[in-house]
Design a protein around this motif. Structure first.
Motif, PDB file in Angstrom:
ATOM      1  N   ALA A 289      -7.759  -0.862  -0.090  1.00 46.29           N
ATOM      2  CA  ALA A 289      -7.399  -1.556  -1.337  1.00 46.29           C
ATOM      3  C   ALA A 289      -5.888  -1.765  -1.420  1.00 46.29           C
ATOM      4  N   VAL A 290      -5.110  -0.720  -1.084  1.00 45.33           N
ATOM      5  CA  VAL A 290      -3.645  -0.841  -1.104  1.00 45.33           C
ATOM      6  C   VAL A 290      -3.192  -1.825  -0.028  1.00 45.33           C
ATOM      7  N   ASN A 291      -3.830  -1.775   1.142  1.00 44.85           N
ATOM      8  CA  ASN A 291      -3.506  -2.686   2.243  1.00 44.85           C
ATOM      9  C   ASN A 291      -3.676  -4.142   1.798  1.00 44.85           C
ATOM     10  N   GLN A 292      -4.767  -4.444   1.108  1.00 41.04           N
ATOM     11  CA  GLN A 292      -5.018  -5.816   0.652  1.00 41.04           C
ATOM     12  C   GLN A 292      -3.930  -6.266  -0.320  1.00 41.04           C
ATOM     13  N   ARG A 293      -3.561  -5.384  -1.230  1.00 45.73           N
ATOM     14  CA  ARG A 293      -2.492  -5.724  -2.198  1.00 45.73           C
ATOM     15  C   ARG A 293      -1.161  -5.954  -1.489  1.00 45.73           C
ATOM     16  N   LEU A 294      -0.880  -5.136  -0.451  1.00 45.41           N
ATOM     17  CA  LEU A 294       0.368  -5.310   0.299  1.00 45.41           C
ATOM     18  C   LEU A 294       0.390  -6.628   1.060  1.00 45.41           C
ATOM     19  N   VAL A 295      -0.729  -6.976   1.703  1.00 43.87           N
ATOM     20  CA  VAL A 295      -0.806  -8.242   2.444  1.00 43.87           C
ATOM     21  C   VAL A 295      -0.616  -9.414   1.477  1.00 43.87           C
ATOM     22  N   ASP A 296      -1.262  -9.344   0.315  1.00 43.84           N
ATOM     23  CA  ASP A 296      -1.078 -10.388  -0.697  1.00 43.84           C
ATOM     24  C   ASP A 296       0.388 -10.495  -1.120  1.00 43.84           C
ATOM     25  N   ALA A 297       1.003  -9.342  -1.369  1.00 46.44           N
ATOM     26  CA  ALA A 297       2.404  -9.334  -1.814  1.00 46.44           C
ATOM     27  C   ALA A 297       3.337  -9.896  -0.741  1.00 46.44           C
ATOM     28  N   TYR A 298       3.084  -9.580   0.535  1.00 45.17           N
ATOM     29  CA  TYR A 298       3.948 -10.029   1.634  1.00 45.17           C
ATOM     30  C   TYR A 298       3.781 -11.504   1.961  1.00 45.17           C
ATOM     31  N   PHE A 299       2.556 -12.009   1.857  1.00 45.29           N
ATOM     32  CA  PHE A 299       2.291 -13.349   2.377  1.00 45.29           C
ATOM     33  C   PHE A 299       1.889 -14.389   1.328  1.00 45.29           C
ATOM     34  N   SER A 300       1.734 -13.999   0.064  1.00 44.49           N
ATOM     35  CA  SER A 300       1.432 -14.960  -1.011  1.00 44.49           C
ATOM     36  C   SER A 300       2.449 -14.776  -2.123  1.00 44.49           C
ATOM     37  N   TYR A 301       3.394 -15.718  -2.219  1.00 44.74           N
ATOM     38  CA  TYR A 301       4.439 -15.619  -3.239  1.00 44.74           C
ATOM     39  C   TYR A 301       5.038 -17.002  -3.483  1.00 44.74           C
TER      40      TYR A 301
END
Length: 199
Positions: free
Chosen positions: A84-96
């Protein structure tokens, strides 16, 4: 004094000594029996209390040996939390929509030590940059270490000053528990390929 009187006195004294000795012995035996009886009663009370405690523990729904999750179940829970944390991190890094927004979303998901590294690197890439994820895959590295890892294969579309391109990267994230939450302790991104798109 006659021999009879002397013999009578000696016999009297002998009875007196024997009588007092016997009385002392009986008193001593009585005192010993009382503590042993008390000890036995105390032992019986302790045993009854222990049985009651065991029954109380089994009767409650607290964490006991019977209700505690197994190691395999605990590992599943840890894996689920980290994913769950991994998904949030990937979203934060690559969707902005800006690098500032990216930074703000990543910071709460990182350990204090990694936040320090990010602050030292702040200010890089101040251009008008937007990004969104096109495709993602996540792989759980199940090595059962203290610092679990996940590897992500990400394809993103990036827009920089009117130009767009797609790039694919591997992102490896190392997790660590801090303040009772799984957070990113370290990270490495390796670019696999990049393709220029029309504006």
């Amino acid at each position: 004094m006659s021999k009879r009187k002397k013999a009578g006195i000696l016999i009297g004294l002998l009875f007196l000594v024997l009588g007092s000795g016997f009385t002392g012995y009986m008193l001593h035996e009585g005192q010993q029996e009382a503590p042993e009886t008390a000890k036995k009663e105390n032992a019986d009370e302790k045993q009854a209390t222990q049985k009651k405690t065991i029954l109380d523990v089994k009767g409650t729904k607290g964490t006991t040996e019977e209700t505690r999750p197994s190691i395999a179940e605990e590992e599943k829970i840890v894996a689920k939390d980290i994913q769950a944390v991994n998904q949030r991190l990937v979203d934060a890094y690559f969707s902005y929509k800006s690098t500032q927004e990216q930074f703000q979303h990543i910071m709460p998901l990182a350990t204090k030590a990694f936040q320090q590294k990010m602050q030292e690197a702040a200010g890089i890439g101040g251009e008008a940059v937007k990004s969104r994820i096109i495709k993602r895959q996540a792989f759980w590295n199940d090595d059962r270490s203290l610092h679990p890892e996940m590897t992500n294969l990400i394809t993103q579309r990036v827009a920089v000053n009117g130009s767009e391109y797609e790039q694919t990267s591997y992102m490896r994230i190392v997790f660590e528990k801090e303040e009772n939450q799984w957070k990113m302790a370290d990270m490495a991104i390796t670019l696999v390929g990049s393709t220029q798109k029309g504006s």
